[in-house]
Design a protein around this motif. Structure first.
Motif, PDB file in Angstrom:
ATOM      1  N   ILE A 277       0.841  -1.200   0.000  1.00 52.17           N
ATOM      2  CA  ILE A 277       0.000   0.000   0.000  1.00 52.17           C
ATOM      3  C   ILE A 277       0.877   1.251   0.000  1.00 52.17           C
ATOM      4  O   ILE A 277       0.633   2.202  -0.754  1.00 52.17           O
ATOM      5  CB  ILE A 277      -0.937  -0.006   1.218  1.00 52.17           C
ATOM      6  N   GLY A 278       1.921   1.248   0.828  1.00 51.50           N
ATOM      7  CA  GLY A 278       2.825   2.398   0.871  1.00 51.50           C
ATOM      8  C   GLY A 278       3.538   2.615  -0.443  1.00 51.50           C
ATOM      9  O   GLY A 278       3.740   3.764  -0.873  1.00 51.50           O
ATOM     10  N   ALA A 279       3.915   1.521  -1.111  1.00 48.67           N
ATOM     11  CA  ALA A 279       4.563   1.647  -2.424  1.00 48.67           C
ATOM     12  C   ALA A 279       3.607   2.263  -3.432  1.00 48.67           C
ATOM     13  O   ALA A 279       3.991   3.139  -4.220  1.00 48.67           O
ATOM     14  CB  ALA A 279       5.036   0.276  -2.902  1.00 48.67           C
TER      15      ALA A 279
ATOM     16  N   ILE B  37       3.238   8.337 -11.054  1.00 48.36           N
ATOM     17  CA  ILE B  37       3.275   7.042 -11.746  1.00 48.36           C
ATOM     18  C   ILE B  37       1.982   6.297 -11.422  1.00 48.36           C
ATOM     19  O   ILE B  37       1.788   5.822 -10.302  1.00 48.36           O
ATOM     20  CB  ILE B  37       4.511   6.217 -11.325  1.00 48.36           C
ATOM     21  N   GLU B  38       1.095   6.202 -12.394  1.00 47.86           N
ATOM     22  CA  GLU B  38      -0.218   5.591 -12.185  1.00 47.86           C
ATOM     23  C   GLU B  38      -0.318   4.180 -12.753  1.00 47.86           C
ATOM     24  O   GLU B  38      -1.248   3.443 -12.424  1.00 47.86           O
ATOM     25  CB  GLU B  38      -1.303   6.461 -12.825  1.00 47.86           C
ATOM     26  N   ASP B  39       0.656   3.806 -13.586  1.00 45.39           N
ATOM     27  CA  ASP B  39       0.565   2.514 -14.268  1.00 45.39           C
ATOM     28  C   ASP B  39       1.234   1.431 -13.413  1.00 45.39           C
ATOM     29  O   ASP B  39       2.363   1.020 -13.664  1.00 45.39           O
ATOM     30  CB  ASP B  39       1.238   2.605 -15.646  1.00 45.39           C
ATOM     31  N   PHE B  40       0.509   0.986 -12.398  1.00 49.08           N
ATOM     32  CA  PHE B  40       1.029  -0.076 -11.541  1.00 49.08           C
ATOM     33  C   PHE B  40      -0.116  -0.969 -11.069  1.00 49.08           C
ATOM     34  O   PHE B  40      -1.282  -0.575 -11.111  1.00 49.08           O
ATOM     35  CB  PHE B  40       1.782   0.508 -10.332  1.00 49.08           C
ATOM     36  N   VAL B  41       0.263  -2.175 -10.631  1.00 46.29           N
ATOM     37  CA  VAL B  41      -0.706  -3.134 -10.117  1.00 46.29           C
ATOM     38  C   VAL B  41      -0.142  -3.755  -8.848  1.00 46.29           C
ATOM     39  O   VAL B  41       1.071  -3.978  -8.735  1.00 46.29           O
ATOM     40  CB  VAL B  41      -1.028  -4.232 -11.166  1.00 46.29           C
ATOM     41  N   LEU B  42      -1.030  -4.018  -7.873  1.00 48.03           N
ATOM     42  CA  LEU B  42      -0.657  -4.748  -6.675  1.00 48.03           C
ATOM     43  C   LEU B  42      -1.272  -6.138  -6.763  1.00 48.03           C
ATOM     44  O   LEU B  42      -2.500  -6.277  -6.872  1.00 48.03           O
ATOM     45  CB  LEU B  42      -1.186  -4.061  -5.405  1.00 48.03           C
TER      46      LEU B  42
ATOM     47  N   SER C  66      -8.123   3.184   0.616  1.00 44.87           N
ATOM     48  CA  SER C  66      -9.263   3.887   0.018  1.00 44.87           C
ATOM     49  C   SER C  66      -8.964   5.373  -0.191  1.00 44.87           C
ATOM     50  O   SER C  66      -9.207   5.926  -1.264  1.00 44.87           O
ATOM     51  CB  SER C  66     -10.507   3.719   0.905  1.00 44.87           C
ATOM     52  N   LYS C  67      -8.419   6.008   0.834  1.00 50.88           N
ATOM     53  CA  LYS C  67      -8.180   7.454   0.752  1.00 50.88           C
ATOM     54  C   LYS C  67      -7.217   7.810  -0.374  1.00 50.88           C
ATOM     55  O   LYS C  67      -7.410   8.821  -1.064  1.00 50.88           O
ATOM     56  CB  LYS C  67      -7.630   7.970   2.084  1.00 50.88           C
ATOM     57  N   TYR C  68      -6.195   6.985  -0.589  1.00 44.45           N
ATOM     58  CA  TYR C  68      -5.169   7.320  -1.574  1.00 44.45           C
ATOM     59  C   TYR C  68      -5.367   6.609  -2.916  1.00 44.45           C
ATOM     60  O   TYR C  68      -4.467   6.578  -3.747  1.00 44.45           O
ATOM     61  CB  TYR C  68      -3.779   7.025  -0.998  1.00 44.45           C
ATOM     62  N   GLY C  69      -6.539   6.027  -3.117  1.00 37.05           N
ATOM     63  CA  GLY C  69      -6.883   5.486  -4.430  1.00 37.05           C
ATOM     64  C   GLY C  69      -6.096   4.260  -4.831  1.00 37.05           C
ATOM     65  O   GLY C  69      -5.822   4.058  -6.031  1.00 37.05           O
ATOM     66  N   ILE C  70      -5.764   3.415  -3.870  1.00 39.17           N
ATOM     67  CA  ILE C  70      -4.969   2.228  -4.178  1.00 39.17           C
ATOM     68  C   ILE C  70      -5.836   1.051  -4.615  1.00 39.17           C
ATOM     69  O   ILE C  70      -5.397   0.213  -5.418  1.00 39.17           O
ATOM     70  CB  ILE C  70      -4.126   1.830  -2.939  1.00 39.17           C
ATOM     71  N   ARG C  71      -7.055   0.973  -4.135  1.00 44.26           N
ATOM     72  CA  ARG C  71      -7.892  -0.209  -4.398  1.00 44.26           C
ATOM     73  C   ARG C  71      -8.083  -0.529  -5.881  1.00 44.26           C
ATOM     74  O   ARG C  71      -8.060  -1.702  -6.270  1.00 44.26           O
ATOM     75  CB  ARG C  71      -9.250  -0.065  -3.714  1.00 44.26           C
ATOM     76  N   PRO C  72      -8.272   0.461  -6.758  1.00 39.74           N
ATOM     77  CA  PRO C  72      -8.425   0.116  -8.183  1.00 39.74           C
ATOM     78  C   PRO C  72      -7.199  -0.554  -8.793  1.00 39.74           C
ATOM     79  O   PRO C  72      -7.298  -1.188  -9.851  1.00 39.74           O
ATOM     80  CB  PRO C  72      -8.684   1.488  -8.842  1.00 39.74           C
ATOM     81  N   HIS C  73      -6.051  -0.430  -8.143  1.00 35.75           N
ATOM     82  CA  HIS C  73      -4.815  -1.027  -8.651  1.00 35.75           C
ATOM     83  C   HIS C  73      -4.589  -2.448  -8.120  1.00 35.75           C
ATOM     84  O   HIS C  73      -3.642  -3.109  -8.551  1.00 35.75           O
ATOM     85  CB  HIS C  73      -3.612  -0.159  -8.261  1.00 35.75           C
TER      86      HIS C  73
END
Length: 488
Positions: A15-17, A26-31, A88-95
């Protein structure tokens, strides 16, 4: 290329990454997360008594303080809730891609891309690979003869069975580390009898764990500077302990004072002098992770709790047989035996067919600044050997991700497609580690008797970077970018 960055693991490190990448544009990433939810350790662990063992103001992202911690040492559900909030706050879930188990990763030298294979047969390609798998997610099951023969109920603390009621049962707990320290006082209240099997006692420091009243929470919310001050105080206190570990030789008198405080706490809490003797550590404070508790030690005063220090010979169908020939019948066996902290759960193959785990097995665990390894371009470990700092996971996350992001940003700036740490830089860092290790408790604290997860199969202690948190964080901002070779 499917993604510029592939992150493995959606715990706090992942999440921190993701947050750091988004902040860098940099928006093009996946977890990729193997489980059905995010949260890592705090998703998997839900045993009774679960709590953080670092003060809550320190165990959090510095950029996202939580003013509503209910206690100084927050309980497990609160930490999991904080992970959900940050994602949720930092918009990570869509990734995030859940239920996506990575089975292997291979660097394609002709493309400068990582090919990441998933259990469902899919393969994803990415320019950069960040391993954020965490250390406390893969349970370690002890190799005890007869373990599979036991006909009662068996559970590992990391896979707690909430449908099984322990009330009125005869229970055995194997292990007396940080997890058992939290679990044992909770279940001792309900079970008919509890046997605690101890191989190595743990250093226990008194725990200052007050509730944080709502007016204080409101003050933190309205005046953020007050919470920053609290974080500075708790972080400084933790840093003092870390200093005693990594500069043990220089600060030995301070460490001895801490040990004496722990021993006074033990004497005050445990009535029976024989039990007290068995609970007394024979190794230096810091050889294995110490912990804080006001309840664990005094649990051994209870009539329904027995400390077992005789080695286990085998597990039988109905209980545990110790090497003195005695058999102790039980209904439930609880394995509080920790995690495989050094394991990477899938093979990582770099240049020239070099597999990372095999490389470490042959050459001992090593890395540059705990982040990179020669022959593994565009790979960043969060953390790698000698990369963990302090006692708070978040301090490590901050330093290691900053390191990775600096290199990724520089690679993009140069128009390059590959960044690989130079062997000379790697060797220079490992030489520095070798010079610093004699100062640490690991070589000065009689640690051979500690049975600590800080040590690997080689007898090395690659878990902890031999420096203070302040020095490590400064280094993550200032290491020479020329320590990497950039090619297109």
């Amino acid at each position: 290329m499917d993604h510029e960055v592939i992150i493995v693991g959606a715990g706090f490190a992942g999440i921190g990454a993701g947050i750091a990448l988004k902040r860098a544009g940099i928006e093009d990433f996946v977890l990729l997360e193997r489980a059905g939810d995010i949260g890592g350790t705090w998703r998997d662990n839900s045993y009774p008594g679960l709590a953080v063992d670092i003060p809550s103001p320190t165990y959090s992202f510095a950029f996202e303080p939580r003013p509503t911690w209910s206690r100084m040492y927050a309980r497990g559900p609160e930490i999991k809730s904080y992970a959900d909030h940050c994602a949720s706050k930092y918009g990570i879930r869509p990734h995030v891609r859940l239920n996506s188990t990575v089975t292997g990763a291979r660097f394609a030298e002709d493309e400068d891309l990582w090919h990441v294979e998933l259990a469902d047969g899919a393969t994803l390609t990415g320019r950069y690979l960040l391993s954020c798998q965490g250390a406390l997610t893969t349970p370690s099951v002890p190799e005890i003869e007869g373990l599979d023969d036991f006909t009662g109920h068996t559970v590992h603390t990391a896979r707690w069975d909430h449908d099984h009621d322990l009330k009125g049962e005869r229970v055995a707990v194997i292990g007396t580390g940080a997890t058992a320290l939290q679990l044992i006082p909770e279940i001792a209240k309900d079970v008919a009898h509890l046997d605690v099997y101890q191989r190595t006692p743990i250093w226990v420091y008194p725990k200052v764990d007050p509730r944080i009243p709502r007016p204080v929470q409101e003050l933190f919310r309205r005046v953020p500077a007050t919470q920053r001050a609290m974080r500075l105080f708790t972080t400084t206190a933790v840093e003092v302990l870390v200093t005693g570990v990594v500069h043990h030789r220089q600060f030995a008198p301070m460490v001895r004072r801490v040990e004496k405080r722990c021993l006074r706490h033990l004497k005050k809490q445990v009535k029976d002098p024989l039990v007290r003797e068995e609970l007394t550590p024979r190794y230096g404070f810091g050889c294995k992770r110490p912990s804080f508790s006001n309840d664990y030690l005094r649990t051994f005063n209870r009539a329904n709790v027995a400390l077992r220090t005789e080695p286990i010979e085998r597990i039988t169908k109905t209980g545990i047989r110790t090497k003195d020939g005695r058999e102790h019948e039980i209904d439930t066996l609880i394995l509080a035996t920790g995690f495989k902290v050094f394991d990477i759960s899938f093979p990582i193959v770099g240049r020239e067919g070099t597999e990372l785990t095999e490389f470490w097995r042959a050459e001992r665990r090593q890395s540059y600044e705990g982040a990179s390894v020669p022959r593994f371009p565009n790979l960043f470990l969060v953390p790698g050997p000698y990369g963990n700092i302090g006692l708070s996971w978040f301090q490590m996350i901050d330093a290691q991700i900053r390191h990775a992001l600096r290199v990724i940003t520089e690679t993009r700036r140069r128009g390059a497609t590959r960044a690989e740490v130079r062997p000379q830089a790697h060797d220079r860092y490992m030489s520095w580690v070798t010079r610093r290790m004699p100062d640490t408790v690991f070589l000065n604290g009689n640690c051979a008797t500690a049975n600590s997860y800080y040590f690997d199969e080689h007898g090395d202690a690659p878990w902890q970077r031999p420096s203070t948190v302040i020095a490590a964080r400064r280094r993550s901002r200032t290491f020479p970018l020329e320590d990497y070779e950039y090619t297109a």
